[in-house]
Design an enzyme around this catalytic site. Structure first.
Site, PDB file in Angstrom:
ATOM      1  N   ASP A 187      -2.341   1.995  -4.575  1.00  0.00           N
ATOM      2  CA  ASP A 187      -3.638   2.332  -4.021  1.00  0.00           C
ATOM      3  C   ASP A 187      -4.768   1.212  -4.366  1.00  0.00           C
ATOM      4  O   ASP A 187      -4.467   0.386  -5.292  1.00  0.00           O
ATOM      5  CB  ASP A 187      -4.216   3.540  -4.617  1.00  0.00           C
ATOM      6  N   HIS A 217       0.696  -1.329  -0.189  1.00  0.00           N
ATOM      7  CA  HIS A 217       0.194   0.049  -0.059  1.00  0.00           C
ATOM      8  C   HIS A 217       0.724   1.277   0.047  1.00  0.00           C
ATOM      9  O   HIS A 217       0.382   2.393  -0.178  1.00  0.00           O
ATOM     10  CB  HIS A 217      -1.179   0.107   1.280  1.00  0.00           C
TER      11      HIS A 217
END
Length: 519
Positions: free
Chosen positions: A496, A492
């Protein structure tokens, strides 16, 4: 000036190697970069070149012995007069007295500095052959049998059974010929050394059913078998021999005991597995403590590191594979006859992943030095489960390969990975990994990212399911479809949720609407 020849490191997670063959003998002249010896590791088999030109003056490690990386295995000198007796890292040769050869406590790893002699397999006065097992040792990391560095008579035992001594301590002396009387030092001179229980030092104990080859095992294994009234032929048939050359090792016999118990209570009629068949990983006896293998330890470190540095996020998509299942059933025979490789689902999955990676390059990137590095090629890692661990062979520049080339390359890499025939460069440098967690029937897995990659795709089990489908007119119906779940694990910090979703949506569309030629 002498040049040391060392056991090389053949990959980041490889810390030892077995010398399978010396291509030169002591006294031979060698040229720089001329193949000197062959090694086998958990991942690759390779020929190792000489680091210098000269004379192979000393071989310190015999064929069949496993040593840690950077261990000196031989010496190349620039003068022929430098030739010395052939010894081994486990039982080094050196003159003691009257042509005697000293046997020393070996160093069984870089961090091991002492060992305990657990058993002498010969007694003073016995004739021994070169490389014949001489004594057993136990260290913090390994138990091993140590071979004799030379043929002759065991003229002296200096360290008694049960004693712990530092590495390179002289523990025995091998004389040149059989001698009687005062020429042989009694074991009592080292403090009431217990005479070993008579055990045949010959490792070949029986002809194996089905192939007639000798069954190989260590004295330690034979002692365990004898104490538990086990038939080693049956052990080999049911759990196999996972040691070098099919040798039955301690883990194998303990695995047999955990499954069938003492006394050989397994079924009497068993079929010996074919020589090329994979050996089932041995289980261990409940209540025992088994140290991590080096490969297992490095995998553990990598997994902890990945979880620690990368915030993992997962996205699971279910894909209708019916079109591909039907295509594969229709074309598999023709494809194999034409191209010489079986048509599996993996090239379909790989091709769809490569297409999605090309369209969404952030999923094929790495975070390094505070910047995102977008890789120019898709080096596709294919996780392969081995009996002794996990390896990720790499399909280089997968975006440049046709469907047939993908199928051939993946099949070849997987086969050579299981046979320990990969080259070091074929098991490193991946930019994105596929892992088939559904091979045992699981719905899907949540994989750990293979650093320094930013994402990994886990393949779930392929199953028939009742699915609601909608036709062109908007009418719904229930149909039986071949469904498969895929889980994208991603970092992450770089990717995204929207990027992961876009990647998976395209991956799903390519598979469900497959319209490409397969060759």
């Amino acid at each position: 000036m002498p040049t040391d020849v060392v056991m090389p490191q053949m990959g980041e997670s490889i810390f030892e190697g077995t010398i399978t063959k010396w291509l030169k003998k002591a006294g031979d002249r060698v040229e720089k970069d001329e193949p000197l010896f062959e090694i086998s590791t958990d991942k690759v088999d390779a020929e190792i070149p000489s680091p210098a030109a000269g004379v192979l003056s000393e071989i310190k490690v015999p064929e069949g012995e496993t040593v840690g990386i950077n261990t000196v295995v031989a010496v190349v000198s620039d003068e022929e007069s430098g030739v010395r007796n052939q010894g081994s890292d486990g039982a080094r040769a050196g003159h003691a007295s009257e042509a005697g050869i000293e046997v020393v406590m070996p160093q069984m790893g870089e961090s091991i500095f002492e060992g305990t002699i657990t058993k002498w397999m010969k007694k003073v006065g016995d004739v021994v052959e070169k490389d014949e097992p001489l004594f057993e040792i136990s260290t913090d990391k390994v138990d091993a049998e140590i071979p004799s560095p030379a043929a002759g008579v065991l003229s002296e035992i200096r360290v008694e059974t049960g004693a712990t001594v530092e590495i390179n301590t002289v523990v025995a002396v091998i004389g040149g010929t059989a001698r009687q009387g005062s020429g042989v030092r009694d074991q009592g001179s080292v403090g009431a050394v217990e005479a070993p229980t008579p055990v045949s030092a010959e490792p070949e104990v029986a002809a194996t059913p089905g192939n007639g080859r000798p069954l190989r095992s260590s004295p330690l294994v034979r002692r365990i078998a004898r104490e538990n009234k086990l038939d080693l032929v049956r052990v080999a048939a049911l759990v196999g021999g996972s040691g070098a050359g099919g040798r039955i090792n301690k883990d194998d016999v303990l695995g047999y005991l955990s499954k069938y118990g003492p006394g050989g209570t397994a079924p009497a009629a068993v079929a010996m597995p074919a020589a090329a068949a994979p050996v089932q990983a041995p289980s261990t006896l409940p209540g025992t403590v088994v140290p991590l293998s080096r490969m297992r330890a490095i995998i553990a470190d990598r997994m902890v590191e990945s979880v620690a540095i990368a915030p993992h996020v997962y996205s699971v998509y279910k894909v209708d594979m019916t079109r591909i299942v039907r295509l594969r059933e229709r074309e598999r025979s023709r494809f194999e006859q034409k191209h010489g490789v079986k048509l599996t689902f993996m090239p379909f999955i790989a091709a769809a992943a490569v297409e999605a990676l090309k369209r969404h390059p952030v999923v094929n990137s790495s975070l390094k030095d505070g910047a995102i590095h977008y890789h120019p090629n898709v080096h596709l890692g294919i996780a392969v489960a081995l009996e002794w661990g996990l390896i990720v062979p790499v399909v280089r520049a997968a975006e440049t390969l046709s469907f047939v080339e993908l199928a051939r390359t993946m099949a070849d890499l997987a086969e050579r990975a299981r046979a320990k025939k990969l080259k070091p460069e074929e098991a490193s440098g991946s930019t994105f990994t596929l892992t088939n967690s559904g091979v045992f029937g699981g719905e899907f897995g949540t994989p750990i990212i293979n650093q320094p990659e930013s994402a990994i795709l886990a393949i779930g089990g392929l199953k028939k399911e009742a699915v609601v489908i909608t036709d062109a007119e908007g009418s719904d119906a229930i149909a039986i479809r071949a469904m498969q779940s895929y889980c994208l694990g991603f970092d992450h910090r770089l990717i995204d949720g929207a990027d992961g979703g876009k990647f998976m949506s395209l991956f799903k569309r390519v598979l469900e609407g497959w319209d490409r030629e397969i060759g």
